[in-house]
Design a protein around this motif. Structure first.
Motif, PDB file in Angstrom:
ATOM      1  N   GLU A 268      41.957  25.510  12.866  1.00 62.30           N
ATOM      2  CA  GLU A 268      40.478  25.763  12.230  1.00 62.30           C
ATOM      3  C   GLU A 268      40.879  26.380  10.842  1.00 62.30           C
ATOM      4  OE1 GLU A 268      37.620  26.873  15.683  1.00 62.30           O
ATOM      5  OE2 GLU A 268      39.015  28.149  15.094  1.00 62.30           O
ATOM      6  N   LYS A 269      40.065  26.452  10.090  1.00 68.10           N
ATOM      7  CA  LYS A 269      40.046  26.734   8.779  1.00 68.10           C
ATOM      8  C   LYS A 269      40.015  28.558   8.799  1.00 68.10           C
ATOM      9  CE  LYS A 269      38.194  24.211   4.884  1.00 68.10           C
ATOM     10  NZ  LYS A 269      37.216  24.334   4.345  1.00 68.10           N
ATOM     11  N   ALA A 270      41.038  29.413   8.360  1.00 65.30           N
ATOM     12  CA  ALA A 270      40.980  30.649   8.544  1.00 65.30           C
ATOM     13  C   ALA A 270      40.394  31.299   7.497  1.00 65.30           C
ATOM     14  CB  ALA A 270      42.527  31.143   8.841  1.00 65.30           C
ATOM     15  N   GLU A 271      39.125  31.230   7.297  1.00 62.92           N
ATOM     16  CA  GLU A 271      38.329  31.696   5.989  1.00 62.92           C
ATOM     17  C   GLU A 271      38.043  33.095   5.991  1.00 62.92           C
ATOM     18  OE1 GLU A 271      36.574  28.456   3.238  1.00 62.92           O
ATOM     19  OE2 GLU A 271      35.756  28.845   4.871  1.00 62.92           O
ATOM     20  N   LEU A 272      38.708  33.961   5.233  1.00 62.84           N
ATOM     21  CA  LEU A 272      38.514  35.253   4.978  1.00 62.84           C
ATOM     22  C   LEU A 272      37.894  35.350   3.456  1.00 62.84           C
ATOM     23  CD1 LEU A 272      41.520  36.939   6.362  1.00 62.84           C
ATOM     24  CD2 LEU A 272      39.494  36.115   7.565  1.00 62.84           C
TER      25      LEU A 272
ATOM     26  N   ASP B  83      44.625  27.736  10.789  1.00 64.14           N
ATOM     27  CA  ASP B  83      45.430  28.516  11.718  1.00 64.14           C
ATOM     28  C   ASP B  83      45.946  27.608  12.850  1.00 64.14           C
ATOM     29  OD1 ASP B  83      42.056  29.616  13.116  1.00 64.14           O
ATOM     30  OD2 ASP B  83      43.619  27.933  13.708  1.00 64.14           O
ATOM     31  N   SER B  84      46.599  28.225  13.891  1.00 61.52           N
ATOM     32  CA  SER B  84      47.272  27.331  14.635  1.00 61.52           C
ATOM     33  C   SER B  84      46.394  26.451  15.538  1.00 61.52           C
ATOM     34  CB  SER B  84      48.183  28.337  15.645  1.00 61.52           C
ATOM     35  OG  SER B  84      47.158  29.501  16.161  1.00 61.52           O
ATOM     36  N   LEU B  85      44.936  26.864  15.493  1.00 67.39           N
ATOM     37  CA  LEU B  85      44.109  26.105  16.341  1.00 67.39           C
ATOM     38  C   LEU B  85      43.613  25.053  15.490  1.00 67.39           C
ATOM     39  CD1 LEU B  85      42.233  28.841  18.192  1.00 67.39           C
ATOM     40  CD2 LEU B  85      44.135  27.569  19.115  1.00 67.39           C
TER      41      LEU B  85
ATOM     42  N   TYR C 232      40.433  35.560  16.852  1.00 66.88           N
ATOM     43  CA  TYR C 232      41.887  36.047  16.765  1.00 66.88           C
ATOM     44  C   TYR C 232      41.516  37.928  17.138  1.00 66.88           C
ATOM     45  CZ  TYR C 232      44.327  32.703  14.731  1.00 66.88           C
ATOM     46  OH  TYR C 232      45.279  31.504  14.619  1.00 66.88           O
TER      47      TYR C 232
ATOM     48  N   SER D  38      46.482  33.228   9.454  1.00 68.15           N
ATOM     49  CA  SER D  38      45.269  33.678   9.161  1.00 68.15           C
ATOM     50  C   SER D  38      45.533  35.024   8.312  1.00 68.15           C
ATOM     51  CB  SER D  38      44.395  34.112  10.257  1.00 68.15           C
ATOM     52  OG  SER D  38      44.876  35.183  10.971  1.00 68.15           O
TER      53      SER D  38
ATOM     54  N   ASN E 171      37.890  31.607  15.439  1.00 68.46           N
ATOM     55  CA  ASN E 171      39.151  31.491  16.055  1.00 68.46           C
ATOM     56  C   ASN E 171      39.467  32.694  17.013  1.00 68.46           C
ATOM     57  OD1 ASN E 171      39.845  33.883  14.603  1.00 68.46           O
ATOM     58  ND2 ASN E 171      40.576  32.492  12.675  1.00 68.46           N
TER      59      ASN E 171
ATOM     60  N   MET F   7      50.281  33.400  14.954  1.00 68.38           N
ATOM     61  CA  MET F   7      48.952  33.942  14.446  1.00 68.38           C
ATOM     62  C   MET F   7      49.191  34.379  12.729  1.00 68.38           C
ATOM     63  SD  MET F   7      48.126  34.418  17.549  1.00 68.38           S
ATOM     64  CE  MET F   7      46.376  35.533  17.392  1.00 68.38           C
TER      65      MET F   7
END
Lengths: 210, 472
Positions: free
Chosen positions: A16-20, A12-14, B299, A100, B297, A97
């Motif tokens: 970090e892994k956006a893990e879903l 993601d923009s930070l 969000y 993610s 994060n 955003m």
């Protein structure tokens, strides 16, 4: 292409892994799929979802910030399916955003507004962003508000033809084609989930064309 | 037990020196460093702090002297969360007590404190919000305000005329304005239409909402209109029932919220990160859980942050929440603690159901209209008080919440004059070795060398796992 897709690491923009994790099956033994709705602000993404999910239509829907998630359970070909519809904010401002919510998506619906040309023009941008994150998931195109602009149903559109995307003429206000659109999208999402490689062929064809 | 004997003090002082020598050599330890070490080791005696903890504190001091800044500190020790009671809203007779004969608002700090504690009666809002939102200065007399308002009326209509006087033909060649206006129109149509004030077709208040937002485009053309702004204006217009007053109060609110709508979204990203850090620090279980579930994060807090919980509460509650936040008490970043408090309140549901990112997001969406605003405010204040009285307060938290680190709390970073580092006496046990290669602040390249060192402390439960130093 296939390898890239499987190893695709989305951050993601930070950073970090956006893990879903959409597991193979849910605890209740359902197949879980994720369908993303994209398109400009106020083209009616939320309204279409609402029409499909509660078969109701509220004319003055609130705008969506970042994203809203609708979870829906349905049966497709005797199979229980859990569908998460990810409804996204249309305004460009919130696009950072997006990473993610593309993650692990199984199908996508691109929506534009029959009464506003610009929303059609912007589909190309949406499509590019989608393909950047999800190179091969099945994609659908919906022209909304055909109740306001009926002539549009007689028109053919260059963008979906060019990318071989099926087009649906829909109306969230009166429900035309809404169930068909979402059912087809969910079915495609399931097919993709069960056998992602089928769609790689399509994407390869696409690449050859361009 | 490193009891209260003089021996204990000596021993820990020596330990500090020895450990330092091992871990930091070849660097020179100065007389001043020893003094700090001595003071810390007396803490060891008085406050029963483990020598290793002290060592790490000393390292913090020492690193600072070398031009390092401590960014992560020891595990914070939080006192139990105090239960906070909210107060009754400020009443009209009370408000009048705050006004002097000429209409100036006096005892502003006390007034804000009062509003923070209980908000205000709805009937007062039309008058008092104009001060909270900076339309009027607190120290203005009623007469001055009348003058000021005349100017503001003129100024508003001047800007309104700017866009009103642009013909359709002009506009057809003015896409920057056209696009901005289109965004406003799309959003106004779907702003609080279920609230009686904005109900129905051809509603005049809705038209006013549109005009104010369009005039705001002329006030701040670069920002223009971004989704979310109509939500910020709507309750203000509802209270003011006047286009000009609502505009200027909205301008004041946007002065606070503007960065949320910036193109790069950097403010929101920063806030998400800060909220995450606060959760990790104030509720480590939850922090760890969120991290494990790929939800670090944060969000799901996006909407809360963007429009200060506007979509989470019914109209009267939003008004209460905002007037409390406008006081800027106890910290301008209090809204971050609201996020933390809201998540803590749902912690059991989130963790027991093993919610992942998707489920948390959905759950947070569904929290709308289910949160008790007074409870949320009380919980958030409880968190604040807890932090305020914490030991080993990480400097990052102090920074986020605008807290001074008081002497009884840990001073990780020893504030000393760094005038002389080398050439002084060596402490007992430390050799007069080579001087560390990096002198503080003598070259500009120091600031660019962003290397960091990590000291792993596995010695004590009370010690956090990682002490990270960022090179200044």
């Amino acid at each position: 292409m296939a390898a890239q897709q499987n190893n695709e690491e989305i951050r993601d923009s930070l950073g970090e892994k956006a893990e879903l994790d959409y597991d193979e099956k849910t605890k209740a033994g359902e197949l879980a799929v994720k369908v993303i709705c994209l398109g400009d602000s106020a083209v009616g993404k939320s309204k279409l979802l609402e029409r499909f999910l509660v078969d109701g239509y509220k004319p003055q829907q609130l705008s969506t910030y970042a994203l809203t998630l609708y979870r829906h359970r349905m049966t497709i070909s005797d199979e229980s399916v859990l569908v998460d519809f990810w409804d996204t904010a249309g305004q460009e401002r919130f696009q950072s955003m997006h990473a993610s919510y593309y993650h692990q998506g199984h199908a996508c619906i691109l929506v534009f507004d029959a009464t506003r040309k610009i929303t059609y023009k912007n589909l190309t941008t949406w499509y590019k962003e989608l393909r950047h994150h999800r190179p091969s998931i099945p994609c659908f195109c919906a022209v909304n508000k055909i109740d306001v602009n009926e002539e549009v149903t007689q028109r053919s559109f260059n963008f979906p033809a060019k990318y071989d995307i099926p087009i649906y003429y829909v109306s969230a206000a009166n429900g035309t084609n809404v169930v068909k659109l979402f059912t087809d999208a969910v079915e495609a999402a399931i097919r993709y989930k069960k056998n992602p490689s089928d769609f790689n062929d399509i994407i390869l064809e696409e690449l050859e064309r361009t | 037990d490193h009891g209260a004997s003089p021996h204990g003090r000596n021993r820990s002082e020596k330990e500090v020196a020895e450990l330092l020598q091992r871990s930091l050599s070849p660097v020179r330890i100065t007389h001043e460093d020893v003094e700090v070490a001595g003071r810390l080791s007396s803490l060891c005696v008085e406050d029963y702090i483990h020598p290793v903890v002290l060592l790490l504190r000393f390292l913090g001091h020492y690193a600072k002297n070398l031009g390092y800044e401590v960014v992560e500190s020891l595990n914070m020790r939080l006192p139990p969360r105090p239960s906070v009671s909210r107060g009754p809203p400020l009443t009209s007779p009370e408000w009048k007590e705050f006004l002097d004969l000429e209409g100036r608002v006096t005892r502003v700090a006390e007034l804000k404190q009062r509003i923070f504690r209980g908000g205000m009666e709805p009937g007062l809002r039309k008058e008092a919000w104009k001060f909270l939102l900076g339309m009027y200065p607190y120290d203005s007399t009623e007469e001055e305000r009348e003058e000021l308002r005349k100017k503001k009326v003129d100024d508003y209509y001047r800007m309104k005329l700017q866009w009103r006087s642009i013909s359709a033909e002009q506009e057809s060649r003015f896409s920057a304005l056209r696009d901005r206006k289109a965004l406003v129109e799309k959003d106004v149509e779907r702003t609080d239409r279920t609230v009686h004030f904005y109900e129905g077709k051809g509603n005049d208040n809705l038209l006013m909402l549109k005009d104010i937002l369009t005039t705001y485009i002329m006030w701040n053309f670069d920002l223009g209109y971004v989704q979310g702004m109509s939500d910020l204006l709507s309750p203000i217009l509802f209270i003011m029932e006047n286009e000009v007053d609502a505009f200027w109060c909205f301008v004041g609110f946007m002065d606070i919220m503007g960065p949320n709508f910036a193109m790069d979204q950097s403010k929101i990203k920063e806030d998400l990160e800060k909220a995450h850090f606060l959760v990790e620090s104030l509720d480590p279980d939850l922090g760890e859980y969120l991290e494990k579930m790929g939800s670090g994060n944060m969000y799901f807090c996006f909407r809360w942050l963007l429009i200060w919980f506007k979509r989470e509460f019914e109209f009267p509650d939003v008004q209460r929440l905002w007037e409390v936040l406008w006081t800027g008490l106890p910290t301008p970043n209090f809204y971050l603690l609201l996020c933390v408090a809201a998540l803590c309140m749902e912690k059991a549901i989130i963790m027991e159901n093993q919610f992942g990112f998707t489920e948390i997001l959905k759950h947070v969406n569904e929290m709308s209209y289910r949160i008790d605003v007074e409870k949320l405010l009380a919980e958030a204040e409880g968190l604040y008080l807890q932090v305020q009285n914490a030991q080993n307060l990480p400097s990052r938290i102090a920074e986020i919440l605008g807290l001074e680190i008081s002497p009884h709390q840990l001073q990780m970073v020893h504030q000393s004059n760094k005038t002389e580092v080398n050439g002084q006496k060596s402490p007992p046990g430390a050799p007069a070795g080579a001087i560390g290669s990096s002198e503080p602040g003598n070259t500009s390249t120091d600031t660019e060398a962003m290397d960091s060192i990590e000291v792993l402390g596995e010695c004590d439960d009370a010690i956090s796992h990682v002490l990270a130093f960022n090179f200044l």
